[in-house]
Design an enzyme around this catalytic site. Structure first.
Site, PDB file in Angstrom:
ATOM      1  CB  SER A   1      66.962  13.353   4.649  1.00  0.00           C
ATOM      2  OG  SER A   1      67.843  14.459   4.944  1.00  0.00           O
TER       3      SER A   1
ATOM      4  NE  ARG B   1      75.745  17.453   0.670  1.00  0.00           N
ATOM      5  CZ  ARG B   1      74.955  18.585   1.697  1.00  0.00           C
ATOM      6  NH1 ARG B   1      74.642  17.801   2.733  1.00  0.00           N
ATOM      7  NH2 ARG B   1      74.956  19.528   1.390  1.00  0.00           N
TER       8      ARG B   1
ATOM      9  NE  ARG C   1      76.054  24.034   0.973  1.00  0.00           N
ATOM     10  CZ  ARG C   1      75.031  23.713   1.969  1.00  0.00           C
ATOM     11  NH1 ARG C   1      73.797  23.397   1.268  1.00  0.00           N
ATOM     12  NH2 ARG C   1      75.293  23.318   3.060  1.00  0.00           N
TER      13      ARG C   1
ATOM     14  CD  GLU D   1      70.917  16.426   4.632  1.00  0.00           C
ATOM     15  OE1 GLU D   1      70.168  16.140   3.830  1.00  0.00           O
ATOM     16  OE2 GLU D   1      70.729  17.914   5.139  1.00  0.00           O
TER      17      GLU D   1
ATOM     18  NE  ARG E   1      68.718  18.561  -3.937  1.00  0.00           N
ATOM     19  CZ  ARG E   1      68.646  18.105  -3.042  1.00  0.00           C
ATOM     20  NH1 ARG E   1      69.177  18.489  -1.831  1.00  0.00           N
ATOM     21  NH2 ARG E   1      68.018  16.829  -2.860  1.00  0.00           N
TER      22      ARG E   1
END
Length: 425
Positions: free
Chosen positions: A351, A388, A276, A348, A261
């Site tokens: 999801s 994460r 991140r 987060e 990403r």
């Protein structure tokens, strides 16, 4: 993409969905107009072709005088048919282009608003009071460096910012997480998958990642391949252009892959450590189901995520993500956010998204029940985004001496280790 019949029959619902997403409502009317032009030009083309065929039957039977006139008419009809065909193709291309820009229809229960307008549905676990335990918690990078588990300096030297090495027990911890996650998914009936990290444009576009999310996608222009940001993409495209038997559903896959990403627009956010990053590994759940079972499957995916985080002994909350933060393909999304002690907030980790028939229509994945063939529904849910999850484990399970307690669920995959201990420098 959405069902065009819904657009024609209930355009106000589609407008309301666009408005709730904070997206262009005028797109709905432009698409309606293009769709009407496509249908009317199609009718015009069919009428002209019918007339052309009828004329073709008359010409051989006509007298020489009549034939001359009919041939002139045939030439004009030929030009008219060609023009109508071009008009139909142009209107069809415009309608398809506009349809691909339209987000999925938002579920009626989704809270309206932006990133901060989510609704907390559940809270699990107990947040540790480190002050009562007599020490100040360290952040994951300080802990990871002391454990010989994380090296961001050399990651930056070799690849640039937001890259990292997992070393020693850090690498072992990733492997333990992946194996434990795949074991849980397999026990739940998911088929384990190792998926491609490079996909063709149709797979990326079909899953909805070349719309508003395109800025975060890596594109290899020379070969026209995309690096996936999640194994959701190759898993969704796995049955592309196929018709699946309804009695074989649900089909559930657990994909493990590297993810890439660009993190565009996040400069200055979460720059410390590995929260991140540009490249990471992830275990993703993916389901193909009958549309009638999509909402129930969405809850099942969430339950499996809750089971995973509970097994890791992490305090977390479940949120109903607001309309403006759904992404184009999801009609509803639940996030599980783990408590990060040094940030003093939930962040987060997983999801779970219900995409209804949105991706299936774009990728032409359908189900057959008797003689009826229709798009099925696709859903996806993160089980373990590795970096994460490591952040949450290190910070929540740290001890006063800088060591980290290993959650019981991971111990069999770490040779029975109960504690990760700092290494001598």
């Amino acid at each position: 993409m959405i069902d065009l019949r819904l657009l024609r029959e209930d355009p106000d619902r589609v407008r309301a969905s666009q408005r709730a997403r904070g997206e262009d409502v005028a797109l709905v009317d432009a698409l309606l107009s293009a769709d009407e032009r496509r249908r009317s030009s199609g009718v015009r083309f069919d009428e002209l072709r019918s007339e052309q065929k009828a004329l073709g039957k008359l010409i051989p039977k006509a007298s020489p005088e009549e034939r001359t006139e009919l041939l002139k008419k045939a030439e004009q009809l030929k030009a008219d048919v060609k023009a109508a065909d071009a008009e139909q193709d142009e209107a069809d291309a415009e309608a398809k282009s506009l349809l691909l820009q339209l987000g999925n229809i938002v579920h009626e229960d989704v809270p309206v608003g932006g990133e901060e307008d989510f609704v907390v549905l559940e809270t699990h676990g107990t947040i540790r009071d480190f002050g009562a335990e007599g020490f100040e918690p360290k952040d994951h990078l300080e802990l990871g460096e002391a454990l010989g588990a994380i090296d961001v300096e050399r990651g930056a030297k070799v690849s640039g910012s937001r890259f990292y090495y997992l070393t020693g027990v850090g690498a072992l911890l990733e492997l333990a997480l992946v194996n434990a996650a795949i074991a849980q998914a397999t026990e739940a009936g998911f088929i384990p998958m190792l998926t491609p990290a490079l996909v063709r444009p149709r797979a990326m576009e079909g899953t909805g990642f070349l719309g508003q999310a395109a800025e975060n996608v890596y594109h290899l222009e020379k070969d026209d391949y995309y690096l996936v940001g999640t194994s959701e993409v190759p898993l969704a495209a796995y049955h592309m252009d196929e018709i699946l038997d309804a009695d074989k559903l649900p089909l559930r896959y657990a994909g493990f892959s590297p993810c890439f990403r660009r993190e565009a627009g996040t400069y200055g956010k979460d720059t410390r450590g590995i929260f991140r990053v540009h490249q990471f590994d992830k275990v993703e759940m993916f389901s193909y189901v009958d549309p009638a079972d999509a909402e129930a499957e969405h809850r099942r995916l969430l339950d499996w995520e809750k089971q995973w985080l509970t097994g890791l002994e992490l305090p977390f909350q479940v949120i109903d993500v607001a309309t403006g933060d759904l992404g184009s393909s999801a009609s509803r999304k639940f996030d599980c956010e783990a408590w990060i002690p040094t940030q003093g907030k939930y962040r987060e980790l997983t999801s779970a998204s219900n995409c209804d028939g949105f991706q299936a229509r774009r990728l032409s994945v359908r189900m057959r029940e008797g003689k009826k063939v229709q798009p099925l529904a696709t859903l996806n849910g993160t089980l373990c985004a590795v970096p994460r999850t490591i952040v949450a484990i290190l910070e929540n399970h740290q001890l006063a001496d800088g060591s980290v307690r290993v959650p019981e669920v991971l111990r069999p995959y770490l040779g029975g280790r109960e504690v990760l201990e700092p290494v001598a420098k």
